[in-house]
Design a protein around this motif. Structure first.
Motif, PDB file in Angstrom:
ATOM      1  N   ARG A  97      -8.540  -0.934  10.105  1.00 16.15           N
ATOM      2  CA  ARG A  97      -8.992  -0.260   8.505  1.00 16.15           C
ATOM      3  C   ARG A  97      -8.077  -1.141   7.465  1.00 16.15           C
ATOM      4  N   ILE A  98      -6.872  -0.474   7.886  1.00 16.50           N
ATOM      5  CA  ILE A  98      -5.237  -1.224   6.769  1.00 16.50           C
ATOM      6  C   ILE A  98      -5.370  -1.995   7.166  1.00 16.50           C
ATOM      7  N   LYS A  99      -5.420  -2.916   8.350  1.00 15.44           N
ATOM      8  CA  LYS A  99      -5.261  -4.006   9.307  1.00 15.44           C
ATOM      9  C   LYS A  99      -6.298  -5.375   8.073  1.00 15.44           C
ATOM     10  N   GLY A 105      -4.710  -9.546   2.075  1.00 14.12           N
ATOM     11  CA  GLY A 105      -4.949  -9.158   0.561  1.00 14.12           C
ATOM     12  C   GLY A 105      -3.020  -9.736   0.873  1.00 14.12           C
ATOM     13  N   SER A 106      -2.825 -10.260   2.134  1.00 11.91           N
ATOM     14  CA  SER A 106      -1.262 -10.855   1.979  1.00 11.91           C
ATOM     15  C   SER A 106      -1.558 -12.242   1.701  1.00 11.91           C
ATOM     16  N   TYR A 107      -2.569 -12.819   1.778  1.00 17.30           N
ATOM     17  CA  TYR A 107      -2.955 -14.287   1.292  1.00 17.30           C
ATOM     18  C   TYR A 107      -3.815 -14.337   0.523  1.00 17.30           C
ATOM     19  N   GLU A 273      -3.282  -2.697  -6.003  1.00 16.75           N
ATOM     20  CA  GLU A 273      -3.213  -1.141  -5.229  1.00 16.75           C
ATOM     21  C   GLU A 273      -2.583  -1.711  -3.606  1.00 16.75           C
ATOM     22  N   PHE A 274      -2.729  -3.375  -3.590  1.00 15.67           N
ATOM     23  CA  PHE A 274      -2.174  -4.016  -2.445  1.00 15.67           C
ATOM     24  C   PHE A 274      -0.740  -3.878  -2.686  1.00 15.67           C
ATOM     25  N   ALA A 275      -0.139  -4.260  -3.733  1.00 14.84           N
ATOM     26  CA  ALA A 275       1.141  -4.243  -3.698  1.00 14.84           C
ATOM     27  C   ALA A 275       1.743  -3.644  -4.534  1.00 14.84           C
TER      28      ALA A 275
END
Length: 459
Positions: A97-99, A105-107, A273-275
Motif C-alpha cells: 500500500r505504501i508503494k 504521489g511522487s508524480y 501528507e506525502f511531503a
C-alpha cells in the motif's frame, strides 16, 4: 444451510481487525452455534497471526465459550468443510500500500488505497489470489458462503462472480455502516426510526433516507453534515461538498466521493501528507505497530478502543452480521456488493453493484433503487466500466487493458506520466503480479526503475 455446529474460516487471520471479528462472533454467540474458528495467514504474516490468535483465544475464554481457535498457514486444511469463509487480506502487506500511494504521489497524482492508481493495483494483486481461494472452495467446501471485505471490495466481488463463477458471495464495506451508525444522531433520532436506501458501486454510491412516517429526511442530514460532523471514516480527509450541488442532487454521496467532487482539495491534502508526515499507509503502519504491541499483552482479552483509529471500523462486525443473517434467515437490511439484476437500471444486470439488500438464507436480495439523474448516471457508468477493465486486466495480464483502466480513471491524468506510473508500479509489485511477468521483464530490460526513494527501498 443445515443447522449444525459451524466451522468459520478467516483468510487474513493475522489482520489487526481480527479482534473486532471475534468480538462480533461473541456478541452473536446465541445466534451462531460456532464449534471452530480457523485463522489463516501466510508465512510473512505468521508473527502477527500468532499474536492476534493468542488474543482471540483470550477473548473467547473470557466470554466463557468453548470454541476451538485454530491458527494455520495451510489454507486448504482450514477450508475443508467450512460453512463460512471471510476474507480480509492484503497481498504484499502494508508495504504494498505504501508503494501504491508513494509512486503516484511522487508524480503529483493520488495514490489512495481504493481510488486512482493505488486502487487499480490493489485489484491487480488481489484478484488472482481470490480466484485461487475460490478454486479451493469449490473443491473443499462447495456449500460455504464467502463473505469478502478485502478491498477493493466491489471489484473483488465482481471477479468472484464473473471469473470465479461463485454465486454464494457477499461483498461488504464499512462506509455504509459508518454512515448508518453516525448520521441518525445528526438529526436527533436513531437508526431504528430510519429507512436507508443505497445504490451505486463500492466506494462510489449514494443514498436516501426516510423517517418512520415515510418523510424523506435526506436533506435534513445533508444540512446537518454541512454544519458540522460529516460522519466520516477515520481515513478520509474532511472537505465539505458544495451545498448547491447537494441541494440539486438531493442524494447523500459516499464519503469517498470527495475524491471526485473535491478532487483538487483531496489531492492537495494527499500531497501535503506525502511531503510531510507520510502517506496514509505510512501512518497506518505506525498504528498497526501500536495495536500489535497492545495485542501482545497477555492480560488483554477485549478489543481495544485504539482499533477505531485504524480506519476500517465496523468491517468485521458487518461480516458477522451477514453470517448470522444467512444462517438464521433473518432478512436483515444490509448494504452489500451483489449482482445488480435490475436494481440499478443504469448498469447491466449481470454485474456487481453495492446496494441495500435483504440478507437471509438465500443470500442478498437487493432492493430496487431506480435510475439516476444524468450526472450520477454518467459518473457511475464510467466508474463501473473502469472497474470492469481493471478486473479483466487483473485476470488476463493484458498491459493495453491496464493502460485503458488508467486512462479511464478520473484520479489519473492520462498521458506519458500515467504510463510511467503504471510501469513503475508494475516493477514495484513484480513479486505479486505473475500475470504481468512478460511485460515486467521487458520494462526491466528497458531500464525502468522506481523514482521514489522510499518506495524503492521496499522492493
Amino acid at each position: 444451510m443445515s443447522h449444525k455446529q459451524l466451522k468459520l474460516v478467516t483468510i487474513g487471520g493475522g489482520s489487526s481487525y481480527t479482534p473486532e471479528l471475534i468480538e462480533g462472533y461473541i456478541k452473536r454467540k446465541d445466534e451462531l452455534p460456532i464449534k471452530e474458528i480457523w485463522l489463516v495467514d501466510i508465512k510473512a504474516g505468521q508473527e502477527k497471526l500468532e499474536i492476534v490468535g493468542a488474543m482471540a483465544k483470550r477473548m473467547v475464554k473470557a466470554a466463557g465459550l468453548d470454541w476451538e481457535i485454530h491458527l494455520t498457514l495451510d489454507r486448504r486444511e482450514a477450508l475443508k468443510d467450512a460453512d463460512f469463509v471471510s476474507t480480509q487480506f492484503r497481498v504484499g502487506l502494508l508495504n504494498a500500500r505504501i508503494k501504491d500511494e508513494r509512486i503516484p504521489g511522487s508524480y503529483g497524482m493520488l495514490g489512495q488505497e481504493t481510488n486512482g492508481a493505488g486502487g487499480i493495483f490493489k485489484a491487480f494483486r488481489t484478484v488472482p489470489v481470490i480466484l485461487d481461494i475460490v478454486a479451493d472452495m469449490k473443491e473443499l467446501c462447495p456449500n460455504a458462503w464467502l463473505i469478502n471485505f478485502t478491498n477493493p471490495s466491489g471489484m473483488i466481488t465482481e471477479a468472484i462472480k464473473t471469473y470465479g463463477k461463485w454465486d454464494k458471495v457477499i461483498g461488504l464495506c464499512n462506509v455504509p455502516v459508518n454512515a448508518m451508525m453516525k448520521e441518525p444522531e445528526l438529526i436527533n433520532t436513531t437508526l431504528d426510526h430510519l429507512t436507508y436506501r443505497f445504490a451505486g458501486i463500492d466506494h462510489f454510491h449514494w443514498h436516501r433516507v426516510f423517517d418512520d412516517t415515510g418523510r424523506e429526511v435526506t436533506m435534513d442530514i445533508i444540512n446537518a453534515i454541512q454544519k458540522g460532523d460529516a460522519a466520516l471514516p477515520k481515513n478520509i480527509f474532511n472537505v465539505n461538498f458544495f451545498p448547491e450541488q447537494l441541494e440539486y442532487m438531493r442524494l447523500l454521496p459516499c464519503a469517498y466521493h470527495r475524491y471526485y467532487y473535491r478532487e483538487e482539495e483531496m489531492l492537495n491534502h494527499s500531497l501535503e501528507e506525502f511531503a510531510g508526515i507520510g502517506t496514509r499507509a505510512q501512518q497506518v503502519k505506525k498504528i498497526e505497530h501500536e495495536l500489535f504491541e497492545l495485542y501482545k499483552d497477555p492480560k488483554l482479552d477485549y478489543k481495544p478502543k485504539q482499533l477505531s483509529e485504524r480506519g476500517g471500523a465496523y468491517y468485521s462486525d458487518a461480516a458477522c452480521e451477514a453470517m448470522t443473517s444467512i444462517y438464521n434467515d433473518k432478512k436483515t437490511h444490509m448494504v452489500v456488493s451483489t449482482l445488480n439484476n435490475g436494481t440499478v437500471p443504469d448498469l447491466p444486470a449481470d454485474h456487481v453493484v453495492e446496494v441495500s439488500a435483504q440478507i437471509g438464507a438465500a443470500g442478498a436480495i437487493p432492493f430496487t433503487f431506480g435510475p439516476f439523474q444524468p450526472a450520477e448516471r454518467g459518473w457511475l457508468q464510467l466508474m463501473k466500466n473502469m472497474e470492469l477493465c481493471t478486473v479483466e486486466a487483473a485476470v488476463t495480464g493484458n498491459y493495453g487493458l491496464a493502460l485503458q483502466a488508467f486512462t479511464m480513471n478520473p484520479m489519473i491524468k492520462s498521458g506519458s506520466t500515467a504510463k510511467r506510473i503504471l510501469d513503475e508500479l508494475l516493477i514495484a509489485h513484480k513479486n505479486f503480479l505473475p500475470q504481468f511477468t512478460d511485460k515486467i521483464k521487458q520494462l526491466e530490460k528497458d531500464g525502468v526503475t522506481v523514482k521514489d526513494d522510499i518506495a524503492r527501498t521496499l522492493i
